[in-house]
Enzyme design. Structure first.
Site, PDB file in Angstrom:
ATOM      1  N   CYS A   7     -44.474  78.399 139.808  1.00 27.06           N
ATOM      2  CA  CYS A   7     -44.695  78.301 141.257  1.00 27.06           C
ATOM      3  C   CYS A   7     -43.533  78.929 142.027  1.00 27.06           C
ATOM      4  O   CYS A   7     -42.370  78.559 141.845  1.00 27.06           O
ATOM      5  CB  CYS A   7     -44.861  76.836 141.643  1.00 27.06           C
ATOM      6  SG  CYS A   7     -44.898  76.569 143.412  1.00 27.06           S
ATOM      7  N   ASP A  33     -40.579  82.528 156.807  1.00 28.36           N
ATOM      8  CA  ASP A  33     -41.694  83.189 156.132  1.00 28.36           C
ATOM      9  C   ASP A  33     -41.397  84.684 155.989  1.00 28.36           C
ATOM     10  O   ASP A  33     -40.849  85.314 156.891  1.00 28.36           O
ATOM     11  CB  ASP A  33     -42.985  82.968 156.932  1.00 28.36           C
ATOM     12  CG  ASP A  33     -44.226  83.243 156.113  1.00 28.36           C
ATOM     13  OD1 ASP A  33     -44.958  82.289 155.820  1.00 28.36           O
ATOM     14  OD2 ASP A  33     -44.471  84.420 155.766  1.00 28.36           O
ATOM     15  N   HIS A  49     -43.333  69.500 143.555  1.00 29.20           N
ATOM     16  CA  HIS A  49     -44.563  70.286 143.613  1.00 29.20           C
ATOM     17  C   HIS A  49     -45.771  69.397 143.900  1.00 29.20           C
ATOM     18  O   HIS A  49     -46.127  68.541 143.085  1.00 29.20           O
ATOM     19  CB  HIS A  49     -44.778  71.033 142.287  1.00 29.20           C
ATOM     20  CG  HIS A  49     -45.973  71.931 142.301  1.00 29.20           C
ATOM     21  ND1 HIS A  49     -45.900  73.253 142.695  1.00 29.20           N
ATOM     22  CD2 HIS A  49     -47.264  71.696 142.013  1.00 29.20           C
ATOM     23  CE1 HIS A  49     -47.099  73.787 142.629  1.00 29.20           C
ATOM     24  NE2 HIS A  49     -47.952  72.869 142.212  1.00 29.20           N
ATOM     25  N   ASN A  87     -52.329  74.856 155.419  1.00 34.38           N
ATOM     26  CA  ASN A  87     -53.595  75.322 154.867  1.00 34.38           C
ATOM     27  C   ASN A  87     -53.905  74.587 153.569  1.00 34.38           C
ATOM     28  O   ASN A  87     -53.021  74.344 152.751  1.00 34.38           O
ATOM     29  CB  ASN A  87     -53.528  76.824 154.603  1.00 34.38           C
ATOM     30  CG  ASN A  87     -53.441  77.624 155.894  1.00 34.38           C
ATOM     31  OD1 ASN A  87     -54.140  77.334 156.855  1.00 34.38           O
ATOM     32  ND2 ASN A  87     -52.569  78.619 155.912  1.00 34.38           N
ATOM     33  N   THR A  95     -52.656  80.515 150.062  1.00 35.61           N
ATOM     34  CA  THR A  95     -52.310  81.494 149.025  1.00 35.61           C
ATOM     35  C   THR A  95     -51.243  80.975 148.071  1.00 35.61           C
ATOM     36  O   THR A  95     -51.172  81.430 146.929  1.00 35.61           O
ATOM     37  CB  THR A  95     -51.825  82.813 149.648  1.00 35.61           C
ATOM     38  OG1 THR A  95     -50.701  82.547 150.483  1.00 35.61           O
ATOM     39  CG2 THR A  95     -52.935  83.474 150.452  1.00 35.61           C
ATOM     40  N   HIS A  98     -48.569  75.282 146.658  1.00 35.50           N
ATOM     41  CA  HIS A  98     -47.490  74.284 146.739  1.00 35.50           C
ATOM     42  C   HIS A  98     -47.440  73.889 148.221  1.00 35.50           C
ATOM     43  O   HIS A  98     -47.250  74.759 149.083  1.00 35.50           O
ATOM     44  CB  HIS A  98     -46.170  74.903 146.261  1.00 35.50           C
ATOM     45  CG  HIS A  98     -44.967  74.010 146.351  1.00 35.50           C
ATOM     46  ND1 HIS A  98     -44.050  73.880 145.312  1.00 35.50           N
ATOM     47  CD2 HIS A  98     -44.499  73.236 147.354  1.00 35.50           C
ATOM     48  CE1 HIS A  98     -43.090  73.053 145.672  1.00 35.50           C
ATOM     49  NE2 HIS A  98     -43.341  72.648 146.921  1.00 35.50           N
ATOM     50  N   HIS A 100     -47.050  73.214 151.900  1.00 33.23           N
ATOM     51  CA  HIS A 100     -46.083  73.740 152.866  1.00 33.23           C
ATOM     52  C   HIS A 100     -46.657  73.647 154.269  1.00 33.23           C
ATOM     53  O   HIS A 100     -47.876  73.650 154.450  1.00 33.23           O
ATOM     54  CB  HIS A 100     -45.689  75.190 152.542  1.00 33.23           C
ATOM     55  CG  HIS A 100     -46.863  76.115 152.410  1.00 33.23           C
ATOM     56  ND1 HIS A 100     -47.616  76.190 151.265  1.00 33.23           N
ATOM     57  CD2 HIS A 100     -47.408  76.995 153.275  1.00 33.23           C
ATOM     58  CE1 HIS A 100     -48.582  77.087 151.422  1.00 33.23           C
ATOM     59  NE2 HIS A 100     -48.485  77.588 152.652  1.00 33.23           N
ATOM     60  N   HIS A 102     -46.395  75.466 157.991  1.00 33.04           N
ATOM     61  CA  HIS A 102     -45.949  76.596 158.803  1.00 33.04           C
ATOM     62  C   HIS A 102     -45.500  76.048 160.160  1.00 33.04           C
ATOM     63  O   HIS A 102     -46.265  75.347 160.829  1.00 33.04           O
ATOM     64  CB  HIS A 102     -47.101  77.573 159.061  1.00 33.04           C
ATOM     65  CG  HIS A 102     -47.696  78.186 157.827  1.00 33.04           C
ATOM     66  ND1 HIS A 102     -47.438  79.488 157.461  1.00 33.04           N
ATOM     67  CD2 HIS A 102     -48.536  77.689 156.890  1.00 33.04           C
ATOM     68  CE1 HIS A 102     -48.120  79.765 156.340  1.00 33.04           C
ATOM     69  NE2 HIS A 102     -48.791  78.699 155.978  1.00 33.04           N
TER      70      HIS A 102
HETATM   71  P1  AMP Z   1     -50.487  79.999 152.934  1.00 34.53           P
HETATM   72  O1  AMP Z   1     -51.399  81.152 153.210  1.00 34.53           O
HETATM   73  O2  AMP Z   1     -50.670  78.867 153.893  1.00 34.53           O
HETATM   74  O3  AMP Z   1     -50.553  79.567 151.491  1.00 34.53           O
HETATM   75  O4  AMP Z   1     -49.036  80.535 153.242  1.00 34.53           O
HETATM   76  C1  AMP Z   1     -48.170  81.060 152.297  1.00 34.53           C
HETATM   77  C2  AMP Z   1     -47.073  81.723 153.071  1.00 34.53           C
HETATM   78  O5  AMP Z   1     -45.988  81.950 152.196  1.00 34.53           O
HETATM   79  C3  AMP Z   1     -47.453  83.080 153.673  1.00 34.53           C
HETATM   80  O6  AMP Z   1     -47.272  83.031 155.086  1.00 34.53           O
HETATM   81  C4  AMP Z   1     -46.477  84.050 152.999  1.00 34.53           C
HETATM   82  O7  AMP Z   1     -46.041  85.060 153.878  1.00 34.53           O
HETATM   83  C5  AMP Z   1     -45.345  83.130 152.586  1.00 34.53           C
HETATM   84  N1  AMP Z   1     -44.551  83.568 151.464  1.00 34.53           N
HETATM   85  C6  AMP Z   1     -44.988  83.946 150.230  1.00 34.53           C
HETATM   86  N2  AMP Z   1     -43.956  84.240 149.434  1.00 34.53           N
HETATM   87  C7  AMP Z   1     -42.829  84.031 150.164  1.00 34.53           C
HETATM   88  C8  AMP Z   1     -41.435  84.143 149.891  1.00 34.53           C
HETATM   89  N3  AMP Z   1     -40.970  84.549 148.697  1.00 34.53           N
HETATM   90  N4  AMP Z   1     -40.566  83.839 150.887  1.00 34.53           N
HETATM   91  C9  AMP Z   1     -41.011  83.437 152.091  1.00 34.53           C
HETATM   92  N5  AMP Z   1     -42.316  83.297 152.401  1.00 34.53           N
HETATM   93  C10 AMP Z   1     -43.210  83.595 151.457  1.00 34.53           C
HETATM   94 ZN    ZN Z   2     -44.338  74.372 143.332  1.00 31.61          ZN
END
Ligand code: AMP
Ligand code: ZN
Length: 114
Positions: A7, A33, A49, A87, A95, A98, A100, A102
């Site tokens: 992850c 982000d 996680h 989300n 995507t 894990h 999170h 925003h």
């Molecule tokens: P979600 O679509 O809600 O799963 O959001 C995942 C978010 O993680 C997206 O806005 C990506 O731009 C962000 N993201 C993915 N990899 C990284 C990373 N290495 N550092 C910072 N943000 C990331």
């Molecule tokens: Zn994780």
């Protein structure tokens, strides 16, 4: 603490992958982000996680998450307000599997949710 070795957010929480850290404590890390959707776009992530917001999340972790959101808002000067989105699943466009949150702000975001 529960971790998934594959992850990306577990790796960021363990500082194995670099990120721009905005706030951190023993439970939570907040970092900017990579693909910001607003002038301020910071992710608040529990270090353990959990797949998404429907997981069985301990109360102390939820308290730490709300504190981290507050700390991000203060650090980023979001005095005029901001939006928090989490989300869950395919239809929401999750995507990274894990949990999170925003934190979006830095300009008027409009009345609509998206
Ligand atoms: P979600 O679509 O809600 O799963 O959001 C995942 C978010 O993680 C997206 O806005 C990506 O731009 C962000 N993201 C993915 N990899 C990284 C990373 N290495 N550092 C910072 N943000 C990331
Ligand atoms: Zn994780």
């Amino acid at each position: 603490m529960c971790k998934d070795p594959d992850c990306i957010f577990c790796k960021i929480a363990d500082h194995e992958i670099p990120s721009t850290v905005v706030y951190e404590d023993d439970q939570v890390i907040a970092f900017d982000d990579l693909s910001p959707q607003a002038p301020v776009h910071t992710l608040v992530v529990p270090k353990a996680h959990y797949q998404d917001v429907t997981a069985d999340i301990p109360g102390e972790t939820l308290v730490a998450i709300t504190k981290a959101i507050r700390e991000v808002a203060a650090a980023k000067g979001l005095d005029d307000g901001f939006r928090v989105i989490s989300n869950k699943g395919e239809h929401a466009g999750q995507t990274v599997m894990h949990l999170h949150f925003h934190v979006l702000g830095g300009k008027p975001l409009g009345e609509g949710l998206i």
